[in-house]
Write a protein that holds these residues in place. Sequence first.
Motif, mmCIF file in Angstrom:
data_model
loop_
_atom_site.group_PDB
_atom_site.id
_atom_site.type_symbol
_atom_site.label_atom_id
_atom_site.label_comp_id
_atom_site.label_asym_id
_atom_site.label_seq_id
_atom_site.Cartn_x
_atom_site.Cartn_y
_atom_site.Cartn_z
ATOM 1 N N ILE A 112 41.309 -33.027 19.106
ATOM 2 C CA ILE A 112 40.933 -34.568 19.234
ATOM 3 C C ILE A 112 39.462 -34.526 19.239
ATOM 4 O O ILE A 112 38.762 -35.587 18.700
ATOM 5 N N SER A 113 38.462 -33.543 19.920
ATOM 6 C CA SER A 113 37.125 -33.673 19.836
ATOM 7 C C SER A 113 36.517 -33.783 18.427
ATOM 8 O O SER A 113 35.575 -34.372 18.122
ATOM 9 N N LYS A 114 37.229 -32.927 17.577
ATOM 10 C CA LYS A 114 36.711 -32.746 16.248
ATOM 11 C C LYS A 114 36.851 -33.916 15.466
ATOM 12 O O LYS A 114 36.319 -34.138 14.233
ATOM 13 N N LYS A 115 37.839 -34.801 15.761
ATOM 14 C CA LYS A 115 37.998 -36.282 15.463
ATOM 15 C C LYS A 115 37.191 -37.312 15.828
ATOM 16 O O LYS A 115 37.226 -38.755 15.247
ATOM 17 N N ALA A 203 30.001 -30.951 22.021
ATOM 18 C CA ALA A 203 28.707 -30.374 22.733
ATOM 19 C C ALA A 203 29.360 -30.416 24.344
ATOM 20 O O ALA A 203 29.162 -29.361 25.074
ATOM 21 N N VAL A 204 29.985 -31.459 24.962
ATOM 22 C CA VAL A 204 30.281 -31.693 26.116
ATOM 23 C C VAL A 204 31.435 -30.609 26.256
ATOM 24 O O VAL A 204 31.586 -30.010 27.372
ATOM 25 N N MET A 205 32.499 -30.590 25.303
ATOM 26 C CA MET A 205 33.590 -29.749 25.363
ATOM 27 C C MET A 205 33.161 -28.126 25.537
ATOM 28 O O MET A 205 33.526 -27.381 26.514
ATOM 29 N N GLN A 206 32.190 -27.710 24.803
ATOM 30 C CA GLN A 206 31.762 -26.515 24.836
ATOM 31 C C GLN A 206 30.799 -26.040 26.055
ATOM 32 O O GLN A 206 31.252 -25.161 26.706
ATOM 33 N N LYS A 207 30.232 -27.380 26.813
ATOM 34 C CA LYS A 207 29.441 -26.982 27.814
ATOM 35 C C LYS A 207 30.468 -26.844 29.008
ATOM 36 O O LYS A 207 30.368 -25.789 29.882
#
Length: 302
Positions: A112-115, A203-207
């Motif tokens: 979903i983040s990639k969308k 970026a938030v997901m990765q953090k």
Amino acid sequence: MSRLYNDLLSANIGKVRENEPLLKHTTIKIGGPADLFVEPSSSESLAKALQIIKKHGVKWRAIGRGSNLLVSDKGIEGVVLKLGIGLDDFELHEDLLTVGGGCSIVRLATIISKKGLSGLEFASGIPGSIGGAVYMNAGAHGSDISKILVKAQILFDDGRLEWLSNEDLEFSYRTSVLQEKKPGICLNAVLKLEKGVKEDIVAVMQKNKDYRKVTQPWNFPCAGSIFRNPLPKYAGQLVEDAGLKGYQIGGAKISEMHGNFIVNAGDATAQDVLDLIAFVKETILEKYGVTMETEVEIIGRK
């Protein structure tokens, strides 16, 4: 139990096994056998399985990906229904996401983040399923499933299928109505997301992922957070302040990285974990006058 086993096999509802070790199906790699273990191939198969189980008058319970779960060394009486493949589809219509209860919440959050859709960033490191997340109102990083859930389709013990609204589910900190008041299985959930900037969301997901890697012991088998935070205090901080990090009973050990995690340091039993939980509770009550309550769900024969 053999008649029930044969009836479930004949119904062609998916995989059916006898005396299946549940350590294969929990993230902490602990748990005795389930009398019968069923992995339904679809939501229709799940409903059919439950109908057969009820006809035989046998106890049952559902599990997802096995996080937040401690299963007794003596296993589970009756039938364990595992929601996974076949109950993990999802459909996206603009900002409304309909998703099956067996879907991995981490996988879903990544897709979903990639969308360019926001709302699931908090779930980037939660190793459970959507159904489990609804059941316990899973959350992290200041958010939880209740913040984005519109409604959930629940299969109740008597075979009824009903859509419950966010309000109906009576969410609170790590709890929902499904735990005690209205026991049931979350087959589907509808989530309301928001459009955002893809790069910012990723970026938030990765953090969040990076934070969990350096603060939580995911390189060891564990069940996730063991205790609920006795707000405004935090369980992990209390355990650390009491000098209990690294304390071990049998194969169960309080993580050196985070005081609210108990890891399977090697051949741990459920009893080792229970003994360690009891020791922590006693110590924290004695030192700080705080009663610790478990967040991990403890199930099975006593």
